[in-house]
Scaffold this active site. Structure first.
Site, PDB file in Angstrom:
ATOM      1  N   ASP A   1      -0.466   2.033   1.841  1.00  0.00           N
ATOM      2  CA  ASP A   1       0.445   2.275   2.971  1.00  0.00           C
ATOM      3  C   ASP A   1      -0.042   3.396   3.894  1.00  0.00           C
ATOM      4  O   ASP A   1       0.765   4.104   4.499  1.00  0.00           O
ATOM      5  CB  ASP A   1       1.872   2.609   2.464  1.00  0.00           C
ATOM      6  CG  ASP A   1       2.454   1.518   1.584  1.00  0.00           C
ATOM      7  OD1 ASP A   1       2.145   0.327   1.821  1.00  0.00           O
ATOM      8  OD2 ASP A   1       3.212   1.843   0.653  1.00  0.00           O
TER       9      ASP A   1
ATOM     10  N   ASN B   1       0.539  -5.296   7.046  1.00  0.00           N
ATOM     11  CA  ASN B   1       1.517  -5.291   5.954  1.00  0.00           C
ATOM     12  C   ASN B   1       2.873  -4.855   6.503  1.00  0.00           C
ATOM     13  O   ASN B   1       2.952  -4.040   7.416  1.00  0.00           O
ATOM     14  CB  ASN B   1       1.046  -4.277   4.887  1.00  0.00           C
ATOM     15  CG  ASN B   1       2.011  -4.182   3.720  1.00  0.00           C
ATOM     16  OD1 ASN B   1       2.414  -5.189   3.135  1.00  0.00           O
ATOM     17  ND2 ASN B   1       2.399  -2.958   3.359  1.00  0.00           N
TER      18      ASN B   1
ATOM     19  N   HIS C   1       6.250  -2.870   5.337  1.00  0.00           N
ATOM     20  CA  HIS C   1       6.749  -1.995   4.274  1.00  0.00           C
ATOM     21  C   HIS C   1       8.199  -1.618   4.605  1.00  0.00           C
ATOM     22  O   HIS C   1       8.493  -1.251   5.755  1.00  0.00           O
ATOM     23  CB  HIS C   1       5.879  -0.731   4.158  1.00  0.00           C
ATOM     24  CG  HIS C   1       6.330   0.152   3.046  1.00  0.00           C
ATOM     25  ND1 HIS C   1       6.044  -0.111   1.718  1.00  0.00           N
ATOM     26  CD2 HIS C   1       7.098   1.266   3.049  1.00  0.00           C
ATOM     27  CE1 HIS C   1       6.598   0.811   0.965  1.00  0.00           C
ATOM     28  NE2 HIS C   1       7.255   1.663   1.741  1.00  0.00           N
TER      29      HIS C   1
ATOM     30  N   ARG D   1      -9.754  -8.716 -13.793  1.00  0.00           N
ATOM     31  CA  ARG D   1      -9.283  -8.418 -12.441  1.00  0.00           C
ATOM     32  C   ARG D   1     -10.376  -8.733 -11.421  1.00  0.00           C
ATOM     33  O   ARG D   1     -10.104  -9.196 -10.313  1.00  0.00           O
ATOM     34  CB  ARG D   1      -8.899  -6.926 -12.374  1.00  0.00           C
ATOM     35  CG  ARG D   1      -8.020  -6.585 -11.218  1.00  0.00           C
ATOM     36  CD  ARG D   1      -6.630  -7.156 -11.438  1.00  0.00           C
ATOM     37  NE  ARG D   1      -5.815  -7.087 -10.247  1.00  0.00           N
ATOM     38  CZ  ARG D   1      -4.555  -7.490 -10.178  1.00  0.00           C
ATOM     39  NH1 ARG D   1      -3.972  -8.024 -11.233  1.00  0.00           N
ATOM     40  NH2 ARG D   1      -3.880  -7.394  -9.066  1.00  0.00           N
TER      41      ARG D   1
ATOM     42  N   GLY E   1      -6.276   2.898   1.399  1.00  0.00           N
ATOM     43  CA  GLY E   1      -5.196   3.630   0.733  1.00  0.00           C
ATOM     44  C   GLY E   1      -3.975   2.732   0.552  1.00  0.00           C
ATOM     45  O   GLY E   1      -3.983   1.576   0.953  1.00  0.00           O
TER      46      GLY E   1
ATOM     47  N   ASN F   1      10.467 -12.856   4.912  1.00  0.00           N
ATOM     48  CA  ASN F   1       9.614 -12.438   6.042  1.00  0.00           C
ATOM     49  C   ASN F   1       8.719 -13.583   6.496  1.00  0.00           C
ATOM     50  O   ASN F   1       8.494 -13.754   7.693  1.00  0.00           O
ATOM     51  CB  ASN F   1       8.784 -11.207   5.660  1.00  0.00           C
ATOM     52  CG  ASN F   1       9.583  -9.934   5.785  1.00  0.00           C
ATOM     53  OD1 ASN F   1       9.867  -9.489   6.881  1.00  0.00           O
ATOM     54  ND2 ASN F   1       9.991  -9.382   4.655  1.00  0.00           N
TER      55      ASN F   1
ATOM     56  N   GLY G   1      10.140 -14.784   0.216  1.00  0.00           N
ATOM     57  CA  GLY G   1       9.534 -15.211   1.476  1.00  0.00           C
ATOM     58  C   GLY G   1      10.442 -15.183   2.679  1.00  0.00           C
ATOM     59  O   GLY G   1      10.246 -15.961   3.621  1.00  0.00           O
TER      60      GLY G   1
HETATM   61  C1  GAR Z   1      10.217  -7.057   1.757  1.00  0.00           C
HETATM   62  O1  GAR Z   1      11.321  -6.203   1.805  1.00  0.00           O
HETATM   63  C2  GAR Z   1       8.937  -6.300   2.035  1.00  0.00           C
HETATM   64  O2  GAR Z   1       9.098  -5.290   2.987  1.00  0.00           O
HETATM   65  C3  GAR Z   1       8.636  -5.727   0.683  1.00  0.00           C
HETATM   66  O3  GAR Z   1       8.907  -6.784  -0.207  1.00  0.00           O
HETATM   67  C4  GAR Z   1       9.992  -7.570   0.322  1.00  0.00           C
HETATM   68  C5  GAR Z   1       9.591  -9.032   0.290  1.00  0.00           C
HETATM   69  O4  GAR Z   1      10.673  -9.854   0.661  1.00  0.00           O
HETATM   70  N1  GAR Z   1       7.271  -5.278   0.598  1.00  0.00           N
HETATM   71  C6  GAR Z   1       6.912  -4.162  -0.034  1.00  0.00           C
HETATM   72  O5  GAR Z   1       7.674  -3.460  -0.661  1.00  0.00           O
HETATM   73  C7  GAR Z   1       5.429  -3.814   0.086  1.00  0.00           C
HETATM   74  N2  GAR Z   1       5.167  -2.487  -0.388  1.00  0.00           N
HETATM   75  P1  GAR Z   1      10.453 -11.354   1.136  1.00  0.00           P
HETATM   76  O6  GAR Z   1       9.616 -12.075   0.069  1.00  0.00           O
HETATM   77  O7  GAR Z   1      11.843 -11.923   1.213  1.00  0.00           O
HETATM   78  O8  GAR Z   1       9.774 -11.329   2.473  1.00  0.00           O
END
Ligand code: GAR
Length: 196
Positions: free
Chosen positions: A151, A108, A110, A66, A149, A14, A12
């Site tokens: 990304d 999102n 990425h 699911r 899709g 982000n 977490g």
């Molecule tokens: C981040 O680097 C994010 O960009 C990536 O997961 C990590 C989560 O970190 N997301 C992906 O790869 C999505 N395809 P966090 O829990 O510390 O924010």
């Protein structure tokens, strides 16, 4: 005020950048109404609790199919009445029913410059491993709208980060987070919150 729901799977960082952005005033016109995790015991939930944000878990392990999980997830999402859903390291495929219901209201982050190193199988450290294997000199992060899709949705913001000699996937991941993700995700939310 934009009602923002954040969805997470792990540490977490982000989410923390978003919380800090709201507290510092870098993100305005925004209320963080909840955090949903698909995993129990993740640090992201502690970050939510520390910030006084309601956190909860919707885990596939608690459902027999699911389809049932997808229904449970959508019901929980709806219960927060969000204007915007932010996938901040949420590593679960978003059900199509949710994408229909929240068209252009799910974003999102990425950890690459889309369209490089994205799509099925590219998540977390795997993205940085692939970037180093390919030998790119520039990578970065992308905030985009979520469509059906993987990304593929419209890009909102991107920021480039230099790859350095001797980088490991973990070192590169950390630099991409610090220099790109933690900046463009709050900035994208602020942009959306102030363009309504
Ligand atoms: C981040 O680097 C994010 O960009 C990536 O997961 C990590 C989560 O970190 N997301 C992906 O790869 C999505 N395809 P966090 O829990 O510390 O924010």
């Amino acid at each position: 005020m934009l009602r923002v729901l954040v969805m997470v799977s792990g540490g977490g960082t982000n989410l923390q950048a978003i919380i800090d952005g709201v507290h510092s005033g870098d993100i305005t016109n925004t209320e963080l109404v909840g955090v949903i995790s698909n995993n129990y015991d993740v640090y992201a939930l502690e970050r939510a609790a520390n910030a006084g944000i309601e956190g909860c878990v919707v885990s596939p392990k608690d459902y027999t199919t699911r389809e049932e999980f997808n229904k449970g997830l959508l019901a929980k999402v709806n219960s927060f009445k969000p204007d915007l859903i932010v996938l901040a390291g949420f590593l679960v495929v978003i059900p199509e029913t949710m994408i229909d219901e929240y068209e252009n209201r799910i974003i999102n982050i990425h950890p690459s410059l889309i369209p490089s190193f994205c799509g099925t199988g590219y998540y977390g450290l795997k993205v940085h491993e692939a970037a180093l294997d390919r030998g790119v000199k520039l990578t970065g992060a992308t905030v985009h709208y979520v469509d059906k899709g993987t990304d593929t949705g419209p890009i909102i913001m991107q920021k480039a980060v230099e790859v350095q000699e001797g980088d490991t996937p973990k070192i590169l991941q950390q630099r991409v987070m610090e220099e790109a993700e933690w900046k463009i995700l709050p900035a994208a939310i602020n942009k959306i919150a102030n363009s309504l």
